[in-house]
Design a protein around this motif. Structure first.
Motif, short mmCIF file in Angstrom:
data_model
loop_
_atom_site.label_atom_id
_atom_site.label_comp_id
_atom_site.label_asym_id
_atom_site.label_seq_id
_atom_site.Cartn_x
_atom_site.Cartn_y
_atom_site.Cartn_z
N GLN A 1 -11.82 14.46 -4.49
CA GLN A 1 -12.72 15.49 -4.99
C GLN A 1 -12.15 16.89 -4.74
OE1 GLN A 1 -15.54 14.95 -6.85
NE2 GLN A 1 -14.76 12.85 -6.80
N PRO A 2 -12.56 17.87 -5.55
CA PRO A 2 -12.08 19.24 -5.33
C PRO A 2 -12.38 19.73 -3.91
CG PRO A 2 -13.19 19.07 -7.46
CD PRO A 2 -13.42 17.76 -6.75
N GLY A 3 -11.40 20.39 -3.30
CA GLY A 3 -11.59 20.93 -1.97
C GLY A 3 -11.34 19.96 -0.83
N ALA A 4 -10.96 18.72 -1.15
CA ALA A 4 -10.70 17.73 -0.11
C ALA A 4 -9.41 18.06 0.64
CB ALA A 4 -10.60 16.34 -0.73
N THR A 5 -9.33 17.61 1.89
CA THR A 5 -8.09 17.76 2.66
C THR A 5 -7.27 16.49 2.52
OG1 THR A 5 -9.18 16.93 4.67
CG2 THR A 5 -9.17 19.31 4.32
N ASP A 6 -5.98 16.65 2.32
CA ASP A 6 -5.10 15.49 2.12
C ASP A 6 -3.67 15.94 2.40
OD1 ASP A 6 -3.77 13.22 1.40
OD2 ASP A 6 -4.68 13.03 -0.58
N SER A 7 -3.07 15.40 3.47
CA SER A 7 -1.72 15.80 3.84
C SER A 7 -0.67 14.77 3.44
CB SER A 7 -1.65 16.03 5.36
OG SER A 7 -2.01 14.84 6.05
N ARG A 8 -1.05 13.83 2.57
CA ARG A 8 -0.10 12.81 2.12
C ARG A 8 0.68 13.28 0.90
NH1 ARG A 8 -4.90 8.54 2.81
NH2 ARG A 8 -5.89 10.42 2.00
N VAL A 9 1.81 12.64 0.68
CA VAL A 9 2.65 12.91 -0.48
C VAL A 9 2.54 11.71 -1.42
CG1 VAL A 9 5.00 13.34 -1.31
CG2 VAL A 9 4.23 14.34 0.85
N TYR A 10 2.47 11.99 -2.71
CA TYR A 10 2.28 10.94 -3.71
C TYR A 10 3.43 10.95 -4.71
CZ TYR A 10 -2.49 10.89 -1.90
OH TYR A 10 -3.58 10.81 -1.08
N LEU A 11 4.03 9.80 -4.91
CA LEU A 11 5.07 9.62 -5.92
C LEU A 11 4.45 8.91 -7.12
CD1 LEU A 11 7.89 8.21 -3.59
CD2 LEU A 11 7.46 10.59 -4.17
N ILE A 12 4.67 9.44 -8.30
CA ILE A 12 4.09 8.83 -9.50
C ILE A 12 5.04 7.72 -9.96
CG2 ILE A 12 3.26 9.24 -11.84
CD1 ILE A 12 2.95 12.20 -11.10
N GLU A 13 4.60 6.49 -9.79
CA GLU A 13 5.42 5.35 -10.19
C GLU A 13 5.32 5.11 -11.69
OE1 GLU A 13 6.73 1.22 -8.08
OE2 GLU A 13 4.59 1.76 -7.98
N THR A 14 4.11 5.12 -12.20
CA THR A 14 3.88 5.02 -13.64
C THR A 14 2.69 5.90 -14.01
OG1 THR A 14 2.37 3.12 -13.43
CG2 THR A 14 4.71 2.63 -13.77
N GLY A 15 2.64 6.37 -15.26
CA GLY A 15 1.50 7.15 -15.72
C GLY A 15 1.75 8.64 -15.69
N ALA A 16 0.66 9.40 -15.55
CA ALA A 16 0.75 10.87 -15.57
C ALA A 16 -0.41 11.45 -14.79
CB ALA A 16 0.73 11.39 -17.01
N ILE A 17 -0.13 12.54 -14.10
CA ILE A 17 -1.13 13.22 -13.26
C ILE A 17 -1.27 14.67 -13.71
CG2 ILE A 17 -1.54 14.19 -10.95
CD1 ILE A 17 -2.39 11.36 -11.00
N CYS A 18 -2.51 15.10 -13.78
CA CYS A 18 -2.84 16.48 -14.12
C CYS A 18 -3.32 17.16 -12.83
CB CYS A 18 -3.95 16.45 -15.17
SG CYS A 18 -4.35 18.02 -15.85
N LEU A 19 -2.69 18.27 -12.45
CA LEU A 19 -3.11 19.01 -11.27
C LEU A 19 -4.11 20.08 -11.70
CD1 LEU A 19 0.30 19.44 -9.39
CD2 LEU A 19 -1.38 17.58 -9.23
N GLU A 20 -5.37 19.90 -11.30
CA GLU A 20 -6.45 20.75 -11.78
C GLU A 20 -6.97 21.64 -10.65
OE1 GLU A 20 -8.24 17.51 -14.97
OE2 GLU A 20 -9.39 18.01 -13.17
#
Length: 248
Positions: free
Chosen positions: A56-75
């Motif tokens: 959710q917007p404003g959440a804390t998250d210190s992990r790194v994510y690698l996109i294996e398949t698909g597409a991500i929109c940074l909003e």
């Protein structure tokens, strides 16, 4: 002083058009996955449906994510709820490395097609970066990311929304395009409101701009509804809008 007087067309376009570095991203993904396998490091994967938020917007998250398949929109969502799309990432790209422990994330990752992510805790990433084959590619990818962010910023402060849309279409052909002759079909289907959130305008104006691009033969619609772009005509249009002449 006009933009044309401060440098050549090629240099200005290099500054304005956004670098992707897909080959570098592929090498980084291959190196990380190989090292994870060699070290037998436990990995977790997350599956996101089309339109699903990672958090959710404003959440804390210190992990790194690698996109294996698909597409991500940074909003990003303003206090009034206005949505801005900061970037659209494709397979082999990554995000989250700029998050600070305990601090709210500056963006909300959302899948814009069914997507699978590899999740890495920051400690795991730090361990991987001790490997020379991973660190060197990671360092170069970070330099390219910084250049990309600068290019996106330049687009917003020096171009009008119609030119920005042309630039973003050209950008999408690099990551989601399939070439057919001189044209490239953009495999990612975005709504008018998505384009509007990318360039900071309204849905109705996006529709107007796309019609103008169609009239100029810069784009057309495939039977499946995807946009088919002519990069040569788009670049020519961008140079025209910037008051530049072709370099030959």
């Amino acid at each position: 002083m006009t933009m044309a007087s401060t440098g050549t067309a090629t240099r200005v376009l290099d500054d304005m058009l956004v670098p992707r570095g897909s080959e570098l991203s592929s090498r980084l993904m291959k190196g990380i996955k190989s090292t994870l396998h060699t070290r037998a490091v436990p990995t977790r994967r997350v599956e996101l449906a089309d339109g699903e938020l990672l958090h959710q917007p404003g959440a804390t998250d210190s992990r790194v994510y690698l996109i294996e398949t698909g597409a991500i929109c940074l909003e990003h969502y303003s206090p009034t709820g206005r949505r801005t799309i900061l970037d659209v990432l494709s397979a082999n790209e990554y995000f989250g490395e700029d998050s600070l422990p305990g601090m709210p994330s500056q963006y909300t990752p959302a899948a814009i097609t069914p997507t699978r992510l590899i999740v890495m805790e920051s400690g795991v990433l730090h361990g991987l970066l001790r490997e020379a084959n991973v660190f060197d590619v990671w360092q170069h990818s970070q330099i390219l990311k910084a250049r990309r962010h600068r290019s996106l910023l330049l687009q917003h402060v020096t171009s009008d929304s119609e030119a920005r849309l042309a630039m973003r279409l050209l950008d999408l052909t690099q990551s989601f395009g399939t070439r057919t002759g001189q044209d490239i079909r953009i495999g990612l289907k975005l709504r008018h409101e998505d384009y509007a959130a990318m360039i900071g305008t309204t849905r109705s104006r996006v529709g107007l701009f796309l019609q103008r691009f169609t009239d100029r033969k810069m784009i057309r619609r495939a039977p499946c509804g995807a946009i088919v772009a002519n990069p040569r005509l788009i670049v020519g249009y961008i140079m025209e809008r910037m008051g530049l002449r072709p370099t030959g």
